[in-house]
Design an enzyme around this catalytic site. Structure first.
Site, PDB file in Angstrom:
ATOM      1  N   SER A 154      19.128  58.349  60.345  1.00 25.52           N
ATOM      2  CA  SER A 154      19.769  59.598  59.935  1.00 25.52           C
ATOM      3  C   SER A 154      20.829  59.992  60.965  1.00 25.52           C
ATOM      4  O   SER A 154      21.730  59.192  61.250  1.00 25.52           O
ATOM      5  CB  SER A 154      18.710  60.678  59.727  1.00 25.52           C
ATOM      6  N   HIS A 181      14.858  58.533  52.009  1.00 29.05           N
ATOM      7  CA  HIS A 181      15.552  58.622  53.294  1.00 29.05           C
ATOM      8  C   HIS A 181      14.805  57.867  54.386  1.00 29.05           C
ATOM      9  O   HIS A 181      13.594  57.990  54.539  1.00 29.05           O
ATOM     10  CB  HIS A 181      15.693  60.096  53.683  1.00 29.05           C
ATOM     11  N   ASP A 201      17.839  57.454  48.365  1.00 27.50           N
ATOM     12  CA  ASP A 201      18.035  58.444  49.420  1.00 27.50           C
ATOM     13  C   ASP A 201      19.027  59.482  48.892  1.00 27.50           C
ATOM     14  O   ASP A 201      20.228  59.221  48.821  1.00 27.50           O
ATOM     15  CB  ASP A 201      18.579  57.766  50.677  1.00 27.50           C
TER      16      ASP A 201
END
Length: 618
Positions: free
Chosen positions: A221, A368, A337
């Site tokens: 991320s 994710h 995601d």
């Protein structure tokens, strides 16, 4: 005779014991070093015990001052390394992980987010800012991430807090230049080109004499964004990166084809909200950062009224900074995601490939996060940080986890999108408020069809409705055989709005929808992919223009990339809605969106093209 035999056996045993002692002593005194098997760094027993690791922290001086105190910002860095780097002079490569999250974050109180209940094109109501973040963690450890995986395999692990977070100087900029230059400075220090200090303000220097000058970065991320940010500086010594679900453009994260769109799960978040979420730096520096970054640069640039692309967003798009990059890249992402949507990885992978950078892409079917298998990461870092010729650069370019496989067993392909995928064009036949058709032969003149916007209904509910005025849906014939979709569907839509602005959301779904209580739906059962756009940006992402009510406009845009096998017995459905409950602004219900079916079509990339699709529906 028996006495001699016993004596002989005793002597043999004594010799064997002596040999074992000598061998053990030799092993204990033999210098510890990494070793490799099947092209991967193996766990070294001498590096395994955490009690024999050296842990220390320091501050690395950067080339910028982003907190306005007149001094170069220093980044807080921690190091975990095998003791042999001290006792035996061993030099090792580094796995480096940087983050704005290590020192803690603000909460997700809905008051901290923008209120999405507003009319399109109107000035939004200001949201509440969170209270001060109290820094967590104790020196010298910033994070334990990556340590247990890589230190036993002969790597040093380094962490740093990004600017304006934790004990690092500076201001968070959420994609600004200092977030690229900060990890660059740490890599420069690891390679002997920048200065490190024992304290935040002192002059006693620290050198990375234990580093070989080879560095790899990874993270997920935001922590996956920073390896790419560092790589775009072209810093020498950064040899390989493995970004996982990285945000590669903050415009693509908070906007979509001119539309104000929230990341999945964070309705109402925007770049200033993320600034508040991570701003855990020194209390006496926070006022400066809020005034100059959040309340000036971000306030003037983010534009929640039009959603247009501008210089502010261009400066936070790493695709625009790719030219200096040379680090080998293994990219990882999930096709489902909806926080950091999968286009983020693909756009960078395609650019890196075009520049001749060694690169591979790994996609799975989940949401994710989700790094590549450890073996794949190990081969990547072993090749580029230790220089072991394991042939990883000759491996297949793309790895896709198929629908029923686990993450450690991806299927290899020559590339992504699948080189055998060809666009199949589908046209629409009328059927509202029920279902229309999705066909490959262009039909004769079709009527216009109209939906009425109402954010109260989710996309999932609308896809399952038999009859509703709040969506238009067009369905293919039932598949008699599986088909394989690989790539980015592209829609051309001709539509008119009853108001000067309208949300436009497009879903590609697999029907019948599985909501069976007997078989729990898989993440790949129903949604194929989706996309969003602002019809006001039909000409340009940089310049929107208010729509003339009743006038038709034509716009072409891509949906999110996917790689999915649609099973026999299913139908492909194209669903058009206006406001998307989970992603877009929520204007009052009632806006009418009218679609000209003759001017609307969608291209879907099918492996084998039209021939494979036609065979599947016969």
């Amino acid at each position: 005779m028996k006495i001699r035999k016993k004596l002989y056996l005793s002597v043999v045993c004594l010799v064997l014991v002596q040999l074992w002692v000598v061998n053990s002593y030799a092993q204990q005194n033999e210098p510890a070093k990494p070793f490799f098997k099947d092209g991967e760094a193996q766990i070294v027993k001498a590096f395994e015990d955490p009690d024999y690791w050296i842990r220390e922290d320091l501050w690395v001086e950067t080339e910028f001052d982003s907190d306005g105190d007149g001094r170069p910002d220093r980044m807080h860095v921690d190091v975990t390394r095998p003791r042999q780097t001290e006792s035996e002079g061993l030099k090792l490569p580094v796995i480096y992980n940087s983050s704005p999250y290590f020192a803690g974050v603000a909460g997700n109180n809905p008051e901290f987010f923008w209120d999405v209940k507003q009319e399109l094109g109107e000035k939004p109501k200001q949201h509440v800012h969170p209270t001060e973040i109290q820094r967590r963690g104790k020196r010298p450890i910033i994070s334990k991430a990556q340590v247990n995986t890589w230190v036993p395999r002969g790597f040093v692990v380094v962490h740093s807090s990004s600017p304006g977070t934790g004990l690092s100087d500076g201001s968070p900029t959420v994609g600004g230049d200092n977030e690229s230059l900060a990890p660059k400075a740490v890599i420069d220090w690891l390679c002997g080109r920048a200065k490190g200090y024992k304290t935040r303000t002192g002059n006693e220097e620290v050198e990375a004499y234990w580093c070989t000058g080879k560095v790899g970065m990874t993270g997920t991320s935001y922590e996956g964004t920073l390896p790419l940010a560092a790589a775009t500086t072209g810093v020498e010594g950064l040899e390989a990166i493995i970004p996982v679900a990285p945000n590669t453009s903050y415009y693509h994260y908070y906007r979509s084809n001119g539309l104000v769109r929230s990341p999945g799960g964070y309705l109402g978040e925007d770049i200033d909200v993320l600034f508040d979420f991570i701003h855990s730096g020194a209390l006496d520096k926070r006022a400066y950062a809020r005034e100059h970054v959040r309340d000036t640069e971000m306030k003037n640039g983010q534009d929640r009224i039009t959603g247009d692309y501008n210089d502010f967003w261009a400066g936070r798009d790493y695709l625009n900074d790719m030219e200096p990059m040379h680090a080998a890249m293994l990219m990882s992402h999930g096709f489902n995601d909806w926080n950091v949507v999968p286009e983020h990885s693909l756009r960078i992978y395609e650019a890196a490939k075009a520049q001749g950078i060694p690169c591979q892409i790994y996609y799975h079917q989940d949401g994710h996060g989700g790094p590549p298998p450890l073996s794949m990461m190990n081969r990547w870092f072993t090749r580029y940080l230790f220089g072991i010729e394991n042939g990883v650069e000759n491996d297949p370019k793309a790895w896709i986890v198929r629908e029923d496989a686990d993450h450690d067993h991806p299927t290899s392909y020559a590339d992504y999108p699948n080189p055998d995928a060809k666009p199949v064009t589908f046209f629409l036949t009328s059927g509202a408020p029920e279902k229309g058709g999705l066909v490959t032969d262009k039909p004769s003149s079709q009527p216009e069809e109209t939906l009425v916007d109402n954010y109260s209904f989710s996309g999932e509910a609308l896809a399952q409705a038999e009859n509703t005025e709040h969506r238009l849906i067009y369905v293919s014939p039932e598949l008699k055989e599986d088909i394989h979709i690989s790539g980015k569907p592209k829609i051309t839509i001709k539509a008119a709005s009853s108001k000067p602005a309208v949300n436009l959301s497009v879903y590609l779904v697999s029907l019948p929808w599985n909501n069976s209580q007997w078989r729990r739906p898989k993440i790949t059962d129903n949604l194929i992919t989706r996309g969003w756009a602002d019809l006001q940006n039909y000409k340009s992402l940089r310049e929107s223009e208010p729509l003339k009510p009743g006038k038709f406009y034509e716009m072409t845009f891509e949906l999110q990339p996917d790689d999915q096998i649609i099973k026999a017995g299913q139908q492909i459905g194209l669903m058009i809605i206006s406001s998307d409950k989970d992603f877009t602004l929520h204007p009052k219900p009632g806006t009418k969106l009218t679609v000209d079916l003759d001017g609307t079509s969608i291209e879907i990339p099918v492996v084998g093209g039209s021939e494979a699709y036609n065979k599947a529906i016969q």
